[in-house]
Design an enzyme around this catalytic site. Structure first.
Site, PDB file in Angstrom:
ATOM      1  N   ASP A   1       0.828  -1.198   0.000  1.00 14.62           N
ATOM      2  CA  ASP A   1       0.000   0.000   0.000  1.00 14.62           C
ATOM      3  C   ASP A   1       0.868   1.256   0.000  1.00 14.62           C
ATOM      4  O   ASP A   1       2.076   1.204   0.257  1.00 14.62           O
ATOM      5  CB  ASP A   1      -0.900   0.027   1.244  1.00 14.62           C
ATOM      6  CG  ASP A   1      -2.096  -0.918   1.113  1.00 14.62           C
ATOM      7  OD1 ASP A   1      -2.301  -1.447   0.012  1.00 14.62           O
ATOM      8  OD2 ASP A   1      -2.793  -1.113   2.120  1.00 14.62           O
TER       9      ASP A   1
ATOM     10  N   LYS B   1      -3.784   3.121  -2.719  1.00  9.60           N
ATOM     11  CA  LYS B   1      -4.960   3.915  -3.043  1.00  9.60           C
ATOM     12  C   LYS B   1      -4.940   5.152  -2.160  1.00  9.60           C
ATOM     13  O   LYS B   1      -4.927   5.057  -0.933  1.00  9.60           O
ATOM     14  CB  LYS B   1      -6.253   3.118  -2.808  1.00  9.60           C
ATOM     15  CG  LYS B   1      -6.402   1.915  -3.721  1.00  9.60           C
ATOM     16  CD  LYS B   1      -7.801   1.368  -3.694  1.00  9.60           C
ATOM     17  CE  LYS B   1      -8.124   0.686  -2.372  1.00  9.60           C
ATOM     18  NZ  LYS B   1      -7.387  -0.560  -2.198  1.00  9.60           N
TER      19      LYS B   1
ATOM     20  N   MET C   1      -9.553   7.786   7.978  1.00  4.77           N
ATOM     21  CA  MET C   1      -9.798   8.387   6.655  1.00  4.77           C
ATOM     22  C   MET C   1     -10.957   9.376   6.693  1.00  4.77           C
ATOM     23  O   MET C   1     -11.813   9.408   5.812  1.00  4.77           O
ATOM     24  CB  MET C   1     -10.058   7.287   5.620  1.00  4.77           C
ATOM     25  CG  MET C   1      -8.909   6.295   5.488  1.00  4.77           C
ATOM     26  SD  MET C   1      -9.321   4.803   4.545  1.00  4.77           S
ATOM     27  CE  MET C   1     -10.377   3.931   5.735  1.00  4.77           C
TER      28      MET C   1
END
Length: 278
Positions: A60, A82, A197
């Site tokens: 990641d 991402k 997030m």
């Protein structure tokens, strides 16, 4: 007459792993491994063991370069990160890539920031591997919602403040504020809410929690780049959080009284903070 000064020998701290009875990362299998919240020292022994065995690492965006540098030079490294608002690989494509690599006989290390099963899509990837008949192992990691807060001097629980905590994601699969959240229930269910997030939609989330009856004076802290030398902490209140702009990400948000303990527990400063391995 000059004498020799004997320098202290550095202990081979990881040499004992050579004889440890750890499981083998076998060809044609995938390990889904948590890389922790930031500092490369915050990985498990199994994670370190996997770095040395892998043929290919699919990692990641939040996996630190220092951790990846621990892998042998011949190991292929594939970026599969991402990041919000940027071109990113689709989750289905990442899962297919893991399957293809395993079917090619590779020893596959899927390295994910934090813990793979806490808002890390690890369950989806493991499900795809299971459906394809690919053997896999889950190696848990230290979640930023626990370890990242600890590096800011914030205990996620404290018996003087809370007996419950909620973990909440700040966006759904589409990137919008989660529609399936019962905001009135979440607002009142626990004194402490840890949000992953959530910076992009923090204003909207704040409005929803206030509308659901959460006290606007509740303490709120945002820990950016947790457990790295770039760590920064913003302390404010729920009502004032909607006014924040340009908050560095990645970041973890915690709402509730536990951030008060930073006053005495903010330990990650000075020389300790400058150490790259956490």
């Amino acid at each position: 007459m000059f004498g020799w000064i004997r320098k202290p020998r550095r202990r081979a701290h990881f040499a004992a792993l050579d004889s440890a009875d750890f499981p083998t990362l076998a060809p044609g299998t995938v390990w889904l491994v948590g890389a922790g919240p930031g500092g490369p020292g915050l990985v498990s022994l199994l994670a370190y063991h996997a770095l040395a065995q892998a043929d290919v690492i699919v990692h990641d965006a939040l996996v630190s370069p220092e951790l990846l540098a621990m892998a042998p030079g011949h190991v292929e490294q594939v970026f599969a990160g991402k990041r919000g608002g940027r071109p990113s690989p689709k989750q289905a494509d990442i899962s297919l890539q893991l399957i293809d690599l395993a079917r090619a006989g590779k020893r596959v290390l899927r390295l994910k920031g934090g813990d793979p099963f806490i808002f890390g899509r690890g369950g989806e990837e493991a499900g795809a591997l299971a459906a394809a008949g690919i053997a896999f192992r889950i190696v848990p990691g230290i979640s930023s919602g626990i370890g990242g807060l600890a590096y800011a001097g914030i205990p996620v629980t404290h018996r003087d403040t809370n007996q419950a905590v909620i973990f909440l994601t700040g966006h759904d699969e589409s990137g919008a504020v989660p529609q399936g959240v019962d905001w009135p229930a979440v607002a009142k269910a626990a004194p402490v809410i840890v949000m992953f997030m959530a910076v992009k939609h923090l204003g909207s989330i704040t409005d929803k929690l206030l509308a659901a009856g959460r006290n606007g004076d509740d303490r709120l802290a945002i820990v950016s780049h947790a457990a790295t030398p770039q760590q920064a902490v913003i302390e404010t209140t729920l009502a004032q959080a909607r006014e924040l702009t340009d908050v560095p990400t990645p970041a973890i948000v915690v709402l509730g009284p536990v951030s008060q303990y930073r006053d005495s527990l903010d330990w990650y400063v000075g020389q300790m903070r400058s150490h790259v391995f956490g």
